[in-house]
Design an enzyme around this catalytic site. Structure first.
Site, PDB file in Angstrom:
ATOM      1  N   LEU A   9       0.818  -1.213   0.000  1.00 18.34           N
ATOM      2  CA  LEU A   9       0.000   0.000   0.000  1.00 18.34           C
ATOM      3  C   LEU A   9       0.853   1.265   0.000  1.00 18.34           C
ATOM      4  CD1 LEU A   9      -2.921  -1.051   2.369  1.00 18.34           C
ATOM      5  CD2 LEU A   9      -3.043  -0.698  -0.089  1.00 18.34           C
TER       6      LEU A   9
ATOM      7  N   ARG B 127       0.239   4.085  -2.649  1.00 17.96           N
ATOM      8  CA  ARG B 127      -0.163   5.452  -2.282  1.00 17.96           C
ATOM      9  C   ARG B 127       0.550   6.504  -3.116  1.00 17.96           C
ATOM     10  NH1 ARG B 127      -0.365   3.278   3.820  1.00 17.96           N
ATOM     11  NH2 ARG B 127      -2.552   2.707   3.700  1.00 17.96           N
TER      12      ARG B 127
ATOM     13  N   TYR C  76      -9.668   4.407  -1.758  1.00 16.13           N
ATOM     14  CA  TYR C  76      -8.801   3.214  -1.828  1.00 16.13           C
ATOM     15  C   TYR C  76      -7.339   3.530  -1.539  1.00 16.13           C
ATOM     16  CZ  TYR C  76      -8.650   3.943  -7.069  1.00 16.13           C
ATOM     17  OH  TYR C  76      -8.536   4.403  -8.349  1.00 16.13           O
ATOM     18  N   GLU C  77      -6.556   2.461  -1.365  1.00 14.89           N
ATOM     19  CA  GLU C  77      -5.163   2.545  -0.859  1.00 14.89           C
ATOM     20  C   GLU C  77      -5.139   3.121   0.562  1.00 14.89           C
ATOM     21  OE1 GLU C  77      -2.939   1.118  -2.627  1.00 14.89           O
ATOM     22  OE2 GLU C  77      -3.621   1.255  -4.687  1.00 14.89           O
ATOM     23  N   GLY C  78      -6.155   2.823   1.338  1.00 11.31           N
ATOM     24  CA  GLY C  78      -6.261   3.383   2.697  1.00 11.31           C
ATOM     25  C   GLY C  78      -7.002   4.703   2.612  1.00 11.31           C
TER      26      GLY C  78
END
Length: 602
Positions: free
Chosen positions: A267, A271, A409-411
């Site tokens: 991730l 990011r 998304y991606e945290g």
């Protein structure tokens, strides 16, 4: 020139060390090879993606798969993959550049591309055994196979380690049986390989597995229907169900219980790549908006000539410029760190992992800042188009819908805000970044008598760089006091963490814009960088505004009495200009340049 350990700032150190403009990489530093790559990717984007925009919006999943195959044929899926596994073996900056310029045609393709090259392929190149890499990576790098990443579950989103999917070892120890359900899986509809996270027995942490998928012999894998989504409509997104799916024990990624670590590191890369993927979309939105604003007349005047529209054009350009500056600055830091580790004997795997992990704070900062800027740009784009912007006939509504997922998304951006401050505090505890010394120095400065001298600010950016230093003191003052007060319990105070993160984010973005422009003014001349100077000053002014607000919110929420009064006085001192910039003037200058060039032109 050999880059040594001491030359490269460690992740998070931008806060406590001064960076010289000569030491940052900017988009103006692209090599000839990188410029050729950029042009090839832009041409592909125009021909294969933008030309078929309507089909993507009509949920043509087969088109997404077809264009992904074409990207594979041209080597774009293997830019980051080492040559021995059929990739192009290019550096991190080139990887990011490809991601940047291939992602603006439609969010549907951008998502498929990002999921495949990032979280679908990278876990194997970074954590796979030699045997696993030889078997799978060439297929992924060339687009013969596509990858998907199965982490999220109905009950496990931001708390990724709480997944319920299980992996049970067979009696002979040769296979695992995977059972469970995953959701929001990008590329599920056309993938041949999945990175699946599951829990073995009562392990504290999940474990990663490479799971092959063949529609003709599904091995207990079934798919839900395609999800109907707000945006990224032709990106295949499905639920995936595993029922006694047999996976060879050899297909475990890294070690047992290492899945959470793999997920987090994948991730980090995702990011910064997501930040890159939002850049060209901003350029394209601004270009589309300015073209429309020059043609659209109201009261016998092109709306681009109205101050209300100039504000929007100037702010959109400024955010895009700062986003580019910060994203390429960090990507080069990562690339240098990887090169340095390789030259000191690390394998490609170790070097890449540690290189990206080192800048996890910057990756989170960029993910938040650039995903919010692209959404804001699309929103303003709709506004500039007026009623037409709300129509599917015009390009803005699709841009707005596609941009919306980038904050999730991606945290989520909330998670990433808390992460960047949390990671910084952890780095300080480990002694990797000295926050304590500088924070104490700021406290002592608050007790002392401020200087009333008027410095000489005649040199370019001398006052702006002084402001950046003061903004860093603001962060150290607020975060230092919060750490002192709450210690390890700080992570329970999410509102404070989020406010501190906003301060940290604005410092990094504003400093990156200023350093980029200063470097270019020194080599191309200040007159050639007049508008970039205006954008850097405007970005900083907006950043100071946000930092003042977030600083005040924090101070009045956790400090009281004399401590509160002293910190508020400090905040006032640290956010005060000696000479305020003329904001209307700056915006006009930027907007006029964009109008004259008819596009984002920096």
């Amino acid at each position: 020139m050999e880059t040594t350990e001491k030359d490269i700032l460690r992740g998070g150190q931008f806060l406590v060390k001064e960076t010289n403009c000569e030491d940052v990489f900017t988009p103006e530093d692209f090599s000839e090879e990188q410029i050729m790559m950029k042009e090839a990717v832009m041409e592909f984007n125009e021909r294969e993606i933008i030309a078929h925009k309507a089909r993507f919006e009509a949920k043509d999943y087969a088109l997404t798969e077809e264009v992904m195959r074409k990207a594979g044929d041209l080597g774009f899926l293997g830019v980051a993959v080492p040559e021995e596994y059929s990739g192009l073996g290019m550096g991190f900056v080139s990887t990011l550049l490809t991601c940047d310029y291939i992602s603006s045609g439609t969010g549907s393709f951008s998502t498929a591309f990002g999921a495949h090259t990032g979280i679908g392929t990278m876990p194997i190149t970074l954590y796979g055994t030699e045997k696993q890499k030889k078997k799978y990576v060439p297929k992924l790098a060339t687009g013969e196979w596509f990858g998907a990443y199965c982490l999220t579950e109905p009950g496990a989103g931001s708390d990724a380690n709480s997944g319920k999917t299980t992996a049970t070892l067979s009696e002979d120890g040769k296979n695992y049986k995977i059972n469970g359900q995953k959701m929001w899986i990008s590329n599920a509809g056309f993938c041949s390989l999945m990175i699946v996270f599951a829990r073995i027995e009562d392990d504290k942490n999940i474990t990663g597995f490479i799971v092959e998928y063949d529609k003709n012999s599904p091995n207990g894998i079934t798919m839900g229907e395609e999800e109907h989504k707000l945006g990224i409509r032709a990106s295949s997104t499905r639920q995936v169900f595993f029922s006694d799916t047999v996976v060879p024990a050899d297909n475990m990624l890294a070690g047992r219980g290492e899945g959470f670590k793999i997920a987090m590191n994948a991730l980090n890369i995702g990011r910064i790549k997501l930040a890159g993927a939002c850049l060209d979309s901003q350029r394209r939105i601004l270009t589309t908006a300015v073209n429309y604003a020059k043609e659209r007349k109201q009261f016998n005047t092109p709306i681009a000539d109205f101050g209300a529209i100039k504000i929007k054009l100037a702010e959109m350009a400024t955010n895009a410029y700062a986003g580019e500056a910060a994203t390429y600055r960090a990507s080069k830091n990562i690339e240098d760190r990887i090169t340095m580790r390789q030259s000191s004997g690390n394998t490609h795997q170790e070097a890449e992992l540690k290189g990206v992990e080192e800048y996890a704070i910057e990756c989170s900062i960029l993910k938040v800042a650039v995903s919010e800027d692209v959404q804001h740009a699309a929103d303003e784009g709709i506004q500039i188009f007026g009623g037409m912007g709300f129509s599917e006939e015009a390009p803005m509504e699709a841009a707005w819908r596609d941009a919306r997922i980038a904050r999730i998304y991606e945290g989520t951006n909330e998670i990433n805000r808390m992460l960047c401050v949390g990671m910084l505090v952890k780095k300080a505890m480990k002694g990797h970044v000295d926050l304590l010394g500088p924070a104490q120095a700021v406290q002592e400065e608050l007790m002392g008598i401020p200087s009333f001298d008027t410095p000489d600010y005649s040199e370019l950016f001398s006052e702006e760089k002084e402001m950046i230093k003061k903004l860093k003191k603001t962060f150290l003052m607020v975060a230092g006091a919060a750490v002192q007060k709450f210690g390890p319990d700080l992570e329970q105070h999410q509102q404070l963490l989020i406010a501190a993160a906003d301060i940290l984010i604005e410092i990094y973005m504003a400093e990156s814009a200023i350093l980029r422009t200063e470097k270019n003014a020194k080599r191309f001349g200040e007159d050639k960088q007049a508008v970039q100077i205006a954008m850097s000053k405007l970005y900083l002014y907006n950043a100071v505004d946000i930092i003042e607000k977030k600083g005040k919110e924090s101070i009045i929420s956790f400090a009281e009495g004399d401590e509160q009064r002293m910190m508020l006085m400090g905040l006032k001192r640290f956010t005060k200009y000696a000479n305020y910039p003329d904001i209307v003037d700056l915006r006009n200058e930027i907007a006029e340049k964009v109008k004259a060039e008819n596009k984002y032109c920096f």
